[in-house]
Design an enzyme around this catalytic site. Structure first.
Site, PDB file in Angstrom:
ATOM      1  N   HIS A 107       0.182 -12.114   1.660  1.00 17.72           N
ATOM      2  CA  HIS A 107      -0.746 -11.951   0.504  1.00 17.72           C
ATOM      3  C   HIS A 107      -0.804 -11.749  -1.542  1.00 17.72           C
ATOM      4  O   HIS A 107       0.584 -12.011  -1.403  1.00 17.72           O
ATOM      5  CB  HIS A 107      -0.136 -10.406   0.980  1.00 17.72           C
ATOM      6  N   TYR A 117       0.697  -0.966  -0.395  1.00 12.27           N
ATOM      7  CA  TYR A 117       0.311   0.580   0.263  1.00 12.27           C
ATOM      8  C   TYR A 117       0.242   1.662   0.214  1.00 12.27           C
ATOM      9  O   TYR A 117       0.965   1.522   1.120  1.00 12.27           O
ATOM     10  CB  TYR A 117      -0.780   0.289   1.019  1.00 12.27           C
TER      11      TYR A 117
END
Length: 325
Positions: A140, A59
């Site tokens: 992830h 992010y």
């Protein structure tokens, strides 16, 4: 419901708030965000009682972790639950992957689901966060890397859990099918299921959610607005991080019409819907402004008349077997 309601996260001792805070917008998802604005957003979430915070190296190429940590490092460590992710290392000079995070530092996420890569990722996240303990670690988006994730990343996380370094092992994905494979083949505490159990997409009902109930695995429901289309269904809005096709915009608009007929906001229905399933322990919403924090908390607390769920199912806009609050 109350944003401060706390529930146990699967089989772990962690207690999370039913409404959690996702940090992709803090990294500048789709639109750059200044440091001071990001800090104010986290402070607003804390003031509203949110105590579960989810982030990731991807992010904003580390920006989200840095900005989240700058605020949380000033809070009592035993009063919140912190989750981040492994599977991507940030490297200078690597080929750019996308322009999803404008304004991000000139580092690029490179997939690495190896044992050593995961251990390095954890160390780097701790440095960026400025917080010496992470509670939940998710593998992830290992979509094309299932074998390495299971043979490399999972043993690393399992070791950290056994040592007490972390409390919970999870995986975060935008698909339900591979999470179901993980549930059958290893010992996971929780899964972050993004966008696959929402008003627009209930594919998680097919296999994953019943499996998680049977095995005591907690579901953290992310992407409840499906990248924005369920918050504001208009042409040009996003779905799955891309421009939404017209047919989905029209379907989301039909959902909105049902909600408006009952004088409730579509955001409220979208946020609360996943919590009707017994596997779902918390929902995440990402916010880029203080106003969005306040709006999402208000939506989370708004009462939803039973007739809303009835009419959505009657119109074929919601799976008939989807449990509701």
């Amino acid at each position: 419901m109350n944003a401060t309601d706390r529930v146990r996260l699967g089989r772990t001792p962690l207690e999370v708030t039913r409404l959690g805070f996702g940090t992709a917008p803090l990294g500048g998802l789709f639109q750059a965000l200044a440091d001071d604005e990001a800090h104010l957003v986290v402070e607003a979430a804390w003031s509203e009682g949110l105590r579960f915070f989810d982030t990731a190296p991807q992010y904003g190429n580390g920006l989200a972790e840095q900005r989240l940590g700058a605020v949380l490092s000033t809070k009592p460590r035993d009063q919140y639950v912190l989750a981040t992710k492994v599977g991507r290392l940030l490297k200078a000079g690597a080929p750019p992957q996308s322009d999803t995070f404008p304004g991000a530092p000139p580092l690029n996420p490179v997939f690495d689901f190896s044992y050593d890569g995961v251990m390095r990722s954890v160390e780097e996240s701790i440095t960026r966060l400025g917080i010496d303990r992470i509670d939940v670690l998710h593998i992830h988006d290992p979509d094309e890397h299932f074998a390495e994730a299971l043979s490399g990343a999972y043993p690393a996380l399992d070791r950290l859990r056994a040592e007490g370094t972390i409390q919970a092992v999870g995986a975060g994905m935008n698909q339900a099918e591979m999470l179901a494979r993980f549930a059958r083949e290893a010992n996971f505490d929780c899964f972050l299921l993004a966008g696959r159990y929402t008003l627009l997409d209930q594919v998680g009902l097919t296999e994953l959610l019943p499996l998680c109930v049977a095995r005591g695995i907690a579901i953290i429901a992310g992407g409840v607005f499906n990248s924005g289309i369920l918050a504001d269904p208009k042409p040009g809005t996003h779905y799955n991080y891309q421009t939404a096709p017209d047919e989905l915009v029209q379907r989301a608009a039909r959902i909105k019409a049902v909600c408006e007929r009952h004088d409730v906001s579509q955001k409220a229905v979208a946020i609360q819907f996943p919590l009707g399933h017994p596997a779902v322990q918390t929902v995440l919403t990402g916010c880029r402004s203080v106003d969005e924090v306040n709006e999402n908390v208000e939506a989370f607390r708004s009462p939803i008349p039973p007739a809303v769920w009835h009419d959505l199912k009657a119109a074929g806009l919601l799976a008939a077997d989807a449990p509701v609050l």
